[in-house]
Scaffold this motif. Structure first.
Motif, mmCIF file in Angstrom:
data_model
loop_
_atom_site.group_PDB
_atom_site.id
_atom_site.type_symbol
_atom_site.label_atom_id
_atom_site.label_comp_id
_atom_site.label_asym_id
_atom_site.label_seq_id
_atom_site.Cartn_x
_atom_site.Cartn_y
_atom_site.Cartn_z
ATOM 1 N N ILE A 1 13.897 -25.715 -13.525
ATOM 2 C CA ILE A 1 13.520 -26.921 -14.245
ATOM 3 C C ILE A 1 14.763 -27.731 -14.605
ATOM 4 O O ILE A 1 15.866 -27.199 -14.720
ATOM 5 N N VAL B 1 8.387 -28.246 -18.244
ATOM 6 C CA VAL B 1 8.659 -26.905 -18.765
ATOM 7 C C VAL B 1 7.363 -26.127 -18.970
ATOM 8 O O VAL B 1 7.293 -24.931 -18.697
ATOM 9 N N LYS C 1 21.053 -28.436 -15.420
ATOM 10 C CA LYS C 1 21.394 -29.711 -16.051
ATOM 11 C C LYS C 1 22.716 -30.205 -15.476
ATOM 12 O O LYS C 1 23.712 -29.485 -15.505
ATOM 13 N N PHE D 1 20.293 -22.305 -18.382
ATOM 14 C CA PHE D 1 19.397 -21.248 -18.867
ATOM 15 C C PHE D 1 18.934 -20.439 -17.672
ATOM 16 O O PHE D 1 18.687 -20.989 -16.615
HETATM 17 P P1 ADP Z 1 18.770 -34.836 -20.336
HETATM 18 O O1 ADP Z 1 19.321 -35.239 -21.658
HETATM 19 O O2 ADP Z 1 19.725 -35.019 -19.192
HETATM 20 O O3 ADP Z 1 17.390 -35.337 -20.056
HETATM 21 P P2 ADP Z 1 17.758 -32.345 -21.322
HETATM 22 O O4 ADP Z 1 18.526 -31.831 -22.477
HETATM 23 O O5 ADP Z 1 16.446 -32.991 -21.571
HETATM 24 O O6 ADP Z 1 18.679 -33.277 -20.401
HETATM 25 O O7 ADP Z 1 17.551 -31.096 -20.342
HETATM 26 C C1 ADP Z 1 17.497 -31.261 -18.961
HETATM 27 C C2 ADP Z 1 16.429 -30.360 -18.437
HETATM 28 O O8 ADP Z 1 16.710 -29.005 -18.734
HETATM 29 C C3 ADP Z 1 15.088 -30.685 -19.038
HETATM 30 O O9 ADP Z 1 14.097 -30.735 -18.034
HETATM 31 C C4 ADP Z 1 14.807 -29.557 -19.994
HETATM 32 O O10 ADP Z 1 13.449 -29.215 -19.968
HETATM 33 C C5 ADP Z 1 15.625 -28.438 -19.416
HETATM 34 N N1 ADP Z 1 16.129 -27.586 -20.499
HETATM 35 C C6 ADP Z 1 16.786 -27.971 -21.605
HETATM 36 N N2 ADP Z 1 17.078 -26.922 -22.367
HETATM 37 C C7 ADP Z 1 16.623 -25.834 -21.744
HETATM 38 C C8 ADP Z 1 16.622 -24.429 -22.031
HETATM 39 N N3 ADP Z 1 17.154 -23.897 -23.114
HETATM 40 N N4 ADP Z 1 16.052 -23.626 -21.129
HETATM 41 C C9 ADP Z 1 15.506 -24.095 -20.037
HETATM 42 N N5 ADP Z 1 15.479 -25.398 -19.708
HETATM 43 C C10 ADP Z 1 16.017 -26.257 -20.550
#
Ligand code: ADP
Ligand code: ADP
Length: 239
Positions: A36, A208, A222, A228
């Motif tokens: 994801i 998610v 990311k 993660f």
């Molecule tokens: P951005 O600010 O670039 O949109 P995000 O902080 O929303 O980035 O995170 C990017 C992606 O990673 C999102 O799709 C989010 O669902 C996923 N994500 C963020 N934190 C976690 C985590 N702890 N575990 C799994 N996936 C995560």
């Protein structure tokens, strides 16, 4: 048993910033893993590096112990037989029928696409029908793919990937173009048929919740880095 192991994978397009930065993970045979991350995180690039649609810059991709990045061009066909792919936009041949599209998965898109059915044995056709029945679209076998709904087309895409007896299937945003009810049908089928056939599955998703519902394990990507990697059940407990 480890089926796929990725070590220090890096990729940039041209001289721009790296799309994948030191990506490391491994996947066991039989796992159902979701990747994801938001749009542009590098999910699609990562899947495409695994079956060499995209060439990596550095690192190792061990599939069944063989470094995919060292395979010669002529060895790629075998790799792509072992690794099936499912796409967001289905990537079917619209004017061919469902059964022709499924059987075509066996040959790749070489030669003319007319007269597809005649090239296959009864056994191969039976197998195609078996998969269509499993996915609940047998009745549409002789319809052109462009007459089907998106959800039905994606089920054809799943059959096309499975007919080559892959060990691994890579699904790049398989439900991103579908409404919630079709998305559920597709994810249910993906999960149950890969489990029944013992096929390992890696699915790119941006929701998610869907990843949590269906996968054994979630990898969060990311800006080209894994942020993660863990059992879905642990992520659920953090809610
Ligand atoms: P951005 O600010 O670039 O949109 P995000 O902080 O929303 O980035 O995170 C990017 C992606 O990673 C999102 O799709 C989010 O669902 C996923 N994500 C963020 N934190 C976690 C985590 N702890 N575990 C799994 N996936 C995560
Ligand atoms: P995701 O699947 O998570 O949306 P992608 O792997 O498609 O991420 O894209 C990651 C980054 O790489 C994005 O910034 C995208 O614009 C860029 N990118 C993807 N494909 C290409 C390409 N063929 N040429 C140049 N840049 C690309």
């Amino acid at each position: 048993m480890t089926l796929l192991q990725i070590n220090h994978l890096e990729k940039s397009y041209g001289s721009d910033t790296k799309v994948l930065k030191d990506v490391n993970f491994s996947v066991d045979a039989g796992e159902f893993v979701s990747i994801i991350g938001s749009s542009g995180a590098g999910k699609s690039t990562l899947l495409r590096c695994i079956n060499r649609i995209v060439e990596s810059d550095n690192g190792e991709i061990l599939f069944n112990g063989t470094n995919v990045l060292h395979l010669k061009k002529k060895e790629l066909r075998k790799l792509r037989t072992d690794i099936g792919m499912i796409f967001q936009h289905y990537n079917l041949v619209p004017r061919l029928t469902v059964i022709e599209n499924v059987l075509h998965g066996r040959f790749g898109y070489k030669g003319t696409i007319e007269g597809v059915l005649g090239r296959f044995t009864e056994e191969e056709k039976e197998k195609a029908f078996y998969l269509l029945a499993k996915l609940g679209i047998e009745e549409h076998a002789y319809k052109r793919c462009d007459q089907l709904s998106g959800g039905q087309q994606q089920r054809v895409g799943i059959c096309r990937a499975l007919i080559q007896d892959p060990k691994l299937i890579l699904c790049d945003e398989p439900i991103a173009s579908l409404d919630p009810s079709s998305s559920k049908v597709i994810m249910d089928h993906l999960k149950s048929i890969t489990r029944d056939l013992g096929i390992t599955c890696i699915v790119n998703l941006h929701q998610v919740e869907v990843a949590l519902e269906y996968s054994d394990r979630i990898i969060g990507l990311k800006q080209g880095q894994i942020i993660f990697d863990g059992r879905s059940v642990l992520l659920r407990q953090e809610d």
